[in-house]
Design an enzyme around this catalytic site. Sequence first.
Site, PDB file in Angstrom:
ATOM      1  N   PHE A 444      -7.922  -3.289  -3.126  1.00 48.75           N
ATOM      2  CA  PHE A 444      -7.757  -2.927  -4.531  1.00 48.75           C
ATOM      3  C   PHE A 444      -6.325  -2.455  -4.721  1.00 48.75           C
ATOM      4  O   PHE A 444      -5.949  -1.372  -4.286  1.00 48.75           O
ATOM      5  CB  PHE A 444      -8.728  -1.830  -4.970  1.00 48.75           C
ATOM      6  CG  PHE A 444      -8.621  -1.544  -6.447  1.00 48.75           C
ATOM      7  CD1 PHE A 444      -9.293  -2.337  -7.361  1.00 48.75           C
ATOM      8  CD2 PHE A 444      -7.829  -0.517  -6.916  1.00 48.75           C
ATOM      9  CE1 PHE A 444      -9.183  -2.096  -8.720  1.00 48.75           C
ATOM     10  CE2 PHE A 444      -7.715  -0.267  -8.275  1.00 48.75           C
ATOM     11  CZ  PHE A 444      -8.392  -1.060  -9.180  1.00 48.75           C
ATOM     12  N   ASP A 529       0.560  -0.130   0.449  1.00 54.82           N
ATOM     13  CA  ASP A 529       0.112   0.439  -0.824  1.00 54.82           C
ATOM     14  C   ASP A 529      -0.478   1.818  -0.528  1.00 54.82           C
ATOM     15  O   ASP A 529      -1.623   1.949  -0.089  1.00 54.82           O
ATOM     16  CB  ASP A 529      -0.941  -0.476  -1.451  1.00 54.82           C
ATOM     17  CG  ASP A 529      -1.439   0.031  -2.801  1.00 54.82           C
ATOM     18  OD1 ASP A 529      -1.180   1.209  -3.135  1.00 54.82           O
ATOM     19  OD2 ASP A 529      -2.100  -0.744  -3.519  1.00 54.82           O
ATOM     20  N   LYS A 558      -0.169   7.789  -8.484  1.00 57.97           N
ATOM     21  CA  LYS A 558      -1.233   8.773  -8.693  1.00 57.97           C
ATOM     22  C   LYS A 558      -0.765  10.201  -8.477  1.00 57.97           C
ATOM     23  O   LYS A 558      -0.316  10.856  -9.392  1.00 57.97           O
ATOM     24  CB  LYS A 558      -2.455   8.408  -7.865  1.00 57.97           C
ATOM     25  CG  LYS A 558      -3.114   7.100  -8.327  1.00 57.97           C
ATOM     26  CD  LYS A 558      -4.514   6.953  -7.830  1.00 57.97           C
ATOM     27  CE  LYS A 558      -5.100   5.586  -8.208  1.00 57.97           C
ATOM     28  NZ  LYS A 558      -5.265   5.394  -9.660  1.00 57.97           N
TER      29      LYS A 558
END
Length: 711
Positions: A444, A529, A558
């Site tokens: 993801f 990532d 984030k």
Amino acid sequence: MTIPIPLPPGPHARLRIIGAASALGTPLPGTAAGPEALRATPFLQRLAEAGIAAEWVETLKPRLVPPPSAAMAERLAANGEFMVRLADRIAALEPDTFPLIIGGDHAIAVGTWRGIARRQGHAPGLVWVDAHLDSHTETSTHSGNIHGMPLAALIGEGPPALVDVPGPLLDPARICIIGARDWESEEYERLTRLGVRIFDMADVRRRGFGTLFAEALRIARGKPGEEGGFGVSIDLDALDPLAVPAVTCPTADGIAPQALADALLTLRSCGDFVGLEIVEYSPQLDTDGSSARWTAEFAAAALGPATYWLRAKERNFGARNYAPLPVVFHRGEGVWLWDVEGRRYLDMMSAYSAVSFGHAHPRLLRALTDQAQRLSLTSRAYSNDRLPLLLERLCVLFGYERALPMNTGAEAVETAIKVARKWAYRIKGVPDDMAEIIACDNNFHGRSTTIVGLSSEPQYRDGFGPFPPGLKRVPYGDADALERAITPHTAAFLVEPIQGEGGIVLPPPGYLARCAELCRRHDVLLIADEVQTGLGRSGRLLACDHDGVRPDGVILGKALGGGLLPVSAFLADERVMQVLNPGDHGSTFGGNPLGAAVALAVLDLLEEENLIAHAAQLGNRWLDSLRRLRSPLVKEIRGRGLFIGIELADHAPPALTAAELLLARGVLTKDTHHRVLRFAPPLVVQQAELDWTTEVLKEVLELEAPALATN
């Protein structure tokens, strides 16, 4: 085309406000100006922002204002006349509206609750939040002030001028006082004799305001079948005067205003809540406007729309791309969240790691507000004084030569893909439009068209093609598969060091190191990532550090925005970043000074509060504790640091069911891939909170889930 149909208003949405501009009960005139002073502030605007359709009907003023030296009988007569007018006005309000009465001194309560009793046809129960008992008569008062008499008059004792205001008397057995800490013996004797329940500040400190407020509501609502509903009267002098100073009679060591606001949220879902009164605001003492803001906060907390209405509006007007759990949040602090009806929850998700430093961290809020008052945005057409400091800090901390700021994590991933492709064409020599990007199954990386082209999840791809060419996938954890997939056209291998959305899946030991070696051998960029795993989540600065790997590029997001703003970045050395020229790539908001200021504060916190070691220590201990549960409904527990997944067995209920059961018990988590519960609390979580989560999880697994599993 289907047009959403607006929902009817919530039970307290049609609010009618009446000001009672009286200081007749006290020789101090300040509270008489309170209602109109509040009306001149953003009071109505704050209610509207909370979803409350409010109308300020009028502000009543006394016709007769005797001097303070006047005889008691004269002052009582003037007060009684004003109470009759106030009660008449309240009783005449439209039946489908909700009354909010703003005082004035607390003597107005006689008019407020007699008027509400008349419009209801029955006397309501009453929660009386006050530092004082306000239960004198004209013969027992020590001060001679009438604002010390209203509660006695409402239950039938005191001067006829107050007792005889038209309307039913209140039932003492349905009256509860909270927060009292200053009274005379005559008042206390009267109320206890009549059966009024009193919770003083010693009770508040011992049992907590929220617990007592819930008990007070049970008392005010009466026995099943009793009519009249209940109301709440708030004298602002019940609050701690250091936080809410603008009151006539401040008394030390009062109720914390946030505790009151949180408790008032419980009123939103009470269909028998019939009236609210807030009194004793003295504007001349409100030098910084904080008392006015709290007054508006109390009204909005009590009268805003409840969970059902807000969720229905979201379903009615929002695109159906999310199916959130059945809760609506209102406020967050540290590791806790409060819903719109005052229930508290332990946040074990931290917004997919975005709130790694907890909700409303004062250091981050200060960085945000200070910068917002100075400069928030110029675009990258100009430089600002925050971004250069952030770029340097990122490069030094993570050991790279260049940083490219963006907003969301998906934007940073897109940035990395664009840079990798151009690097392949300009540096590696891949023919134009032939560059390949390899990712892993179960990944993801975001939801843009390019990124979902790399996804193995059918739903993420369904209906969104065609996808760009050159996108490939290999099994996660299989370095040999990666080697087989690499061709002379491969630009980059994009990988999550721990697959978060995939179910908190850890790679085999040495996997990332082997991938790094393969990428070096074949001149392929290894891009990690770390949007969810970076900044200490796994117990290391980066999750790649567990394998001793330095990728060619790192994607952050984030947590970098502290849960306040979307802030992301792509980091790489000059040999990669050299392919970019002005105009090749950019973002109006990427690198804005507001986000940069918050990100700098985030990096300070990460170091100063030693949160990486904290996450490692607590995470290891918590993993051991969870594994000792040994439930037959658990297939596997895996994770690193404070990033943990619990995979349920095939015969267990779906993870969504378990998440809902945890939600009902005050623990927030979320399912992923149908069988996995994910836990990623803020890094500031403490051991006691993790232990409590374990106990709640144990209860769900042992008591609830087995029963469901047999169905």
